[in-house]
Design a protein around this motif. Sequence first.
Motif, short mmCIF file in Angstrom:
data_model
loop_
_atom_site.label_atom_id
_atom_site.label_comp_id
_atom_site.label_asym_id
_atom_site.label_seq_id
_atom_site.Cartn_x
_atom_site.Cartn_y
_atom_site.Cartn_z
N LYS A 128 0.86 -1.20 0.00
CA LYS A 128 0.00 0.00 0.00
C LYS A 128 0.89 1.24 0.00
O LYS A 128 1.92 1.27 0.67
CB LYS A 128 -0.91 -0.01 1.21
CG LYS A 128 -1.86 -1.18 1.17
CD LYS A 128 -2.84 -1.13 2.30
CE LYS A 128 -3.66 -2.41 2.21
NZ LYS A 128 -4.96 -2.35 2.60
N GLY A 129 0.49 2.22 -0.75
CA GLY A 129 1.25 3.46 -0.81
C GLY A 129 2.64 3.23 -1.38
O GLY A 129 2.80 2.69 -2.45
N ASP A 130 3.65 3.62 -0.61
CA ASP A 130 5.04 3.48 -1.04
C ASP A 130 5.67 2.16 -0.62
O ASP A 130 6.87 1.95 -0.85
CB ASP A 130 5.88 4.64 -0.49
CG ASP A 130 5.50 5.97 -1.13
OD1 ASP A 130 4.98 5.94 -2.27
OD2 ASP A 130 5.74 7.02 -0.50
#
Length: 146
Positions: free
Chosen positions: A107-109
């Motif tokens: 998720k995300g980075d």
Amino acid sequence: MTPSYTHRRGRVIVSFALFAVCAALTGCGQKGPVLYPVTGKVTAPDGKSLEHATVVFHPVDATDPNAVKPRGKVGADGSFTLTSYTTGDGAAPGEYRVTVELWLSGKGDDPPANRLSDKYAKPDSSGLKATVNAGPTELTPFTVKR
């Protein structure tokens, strides 16, 4: 009675043509081991598919560290087909240790991570084994815990 020049020439042409056909049939064959179609299935203990997982077959008797390791991608129903060189061409007969990895984006980075236990990523710890026969092989399903 001796054959005429035209008759002898015809024999030479036919002989050459037969030689060329035989050479083409033997010289253009598959390089490397004979491969056979292999299919199987991988699921979680609850029977759900491990869609997108990668299954890799590691030859038990391989002396070459660069030996071909047939692999397959798990589909929505949990099934896979092995590929050694070209899509779906199968695997050479023999004994294999099997690894399974399910890499999904974080998720995300967060970087992608294997969503299965690390033990399944190593041929010596996965506990998964398979035998590929000298003919089409449908493997016993593998069950892998998340």
